[in-house]
Design a protein around this motif. Sequence first.
Motif, PDB file in Angstrom:
ATOM      1  N   ALA A  66     -29.488 -82.789   1.130  1.00 17.25           N
ATOM      2  CA  ALA A  66     -28.635 -83.804   0.659  1.00 17.25           C
ATOM      3  C   ALA A  66     -29.183 -84.663  -0.579  1.00 17.25           C
ATOM      4  CB  ALA A  66     -28.151 -84.781   1.865  1.00 17.25           C
ATOM      5  N   TYR A  68     -28.695 -88.671  -2.174  1.00 24.29           N
ATOM      6  CA  TYR A  68     -28.367 -90.154  -2.021  1.00 24.29           C
ATOM      7  C   TYR A  68     -28.659 -90.819  -3.129  1.00 24.29           C
ATOM      8  CZ  TYR A  68     -28.968 -88.695   3.027  1.00 24.29           C
ATOM      9  OH  TYR A  68     -28.864 -88.079   4.102  1.00 24.29           O
ATOM     10  N   ASP A  73     -24.399 -91.043   0.444  1.00 21.37           N
ATOM     11  CA  ASP A  73     -24.660 -89.719   0.590  1.00 21.37           C
ATOM     12  C   ASP A  73     -23.459 -89.072  -0.600  1.00 21.37           C
ATOM     13  OD1 ASP A  73     -25.007 -86.992   1.390  1.00 21.37           O
ATOM     14  OD2 ASP A  73     -23.872 -87.034   3.011  1.00 21.37           O
TER      15      ASP A  73
END
Length: 261
Positions: A66, A68, A73
């Motif tokens: 992921a 950020y 997100d």
Amino acid sequence: MQNYFKMFNLNLFVLLTSTSIVSNIIVQSKECPDSAVTPSNSTYYYGNKTATFGCSFNTTVYKFVAVYFEDEDMENGTDLDYFPNGTIALTDTNRADAGLYHLQLNSLSDSCNCSVSYYGDPLVLDFVKSVNYEVDENLDITCDVKGYPIDSVTWKKDGVILDKSVAPRVVLKDVKDHPNARLVIEGVKYSDEGEYSCTAHSLYSNTSSTKSLMVRIKNPIAWVWPLVGILVEIILLAAMIIICTKIDKKRKLQSEQGKDN
């Protein structure tokens, strides 16, 4: 090392069990060890349309899961793509994209964040030309700044720096990661009228950006003065009519007396 707490929905690939779980969870990640990752930063410049940056790591140990940015997100999409090797690609970039990106990496035993910077010189967006406040209202102005990193935001009134030490009614507040970007003056007075400027400075690029606006303080009974002006005009007009009428009568009387003689 700094911890980041993120709430998000995701398909969590659990390496230990090879099971996919969909849940609403809190992921706590620490910064990855310097020996395990190599950040590759980038810099925005005016007219730039694409940017590529990321983090190099051992793909046999970590899995990139992921990204950020500003506590959100970032999903793969039209303007942002990220790849298993830790590369982030931005398209249609602008100065608002500048900031600190956190890449979450998962290993068999742990998870961590690799932080990479997309730098951008500071830019203060234009204010409206002027704002009006009435006496005893609270002045509230926000300096809208783009770029990264922004190390300081300074306010001035008519060229004089504003802070609480010289003006007790002044309150400076942070906006996101921008220190003192919001100016509040409690209970404005006529003396608060003037030109206010906001300057954002970056130590990284040693550059600054400044914009200003005019603040006007209105009298709460200012609406009365136009009425007073109209009333004065009516009184003067009535007085002129009376005087002219008297002069006309006097001329007529003198004319009649001349005829009798």
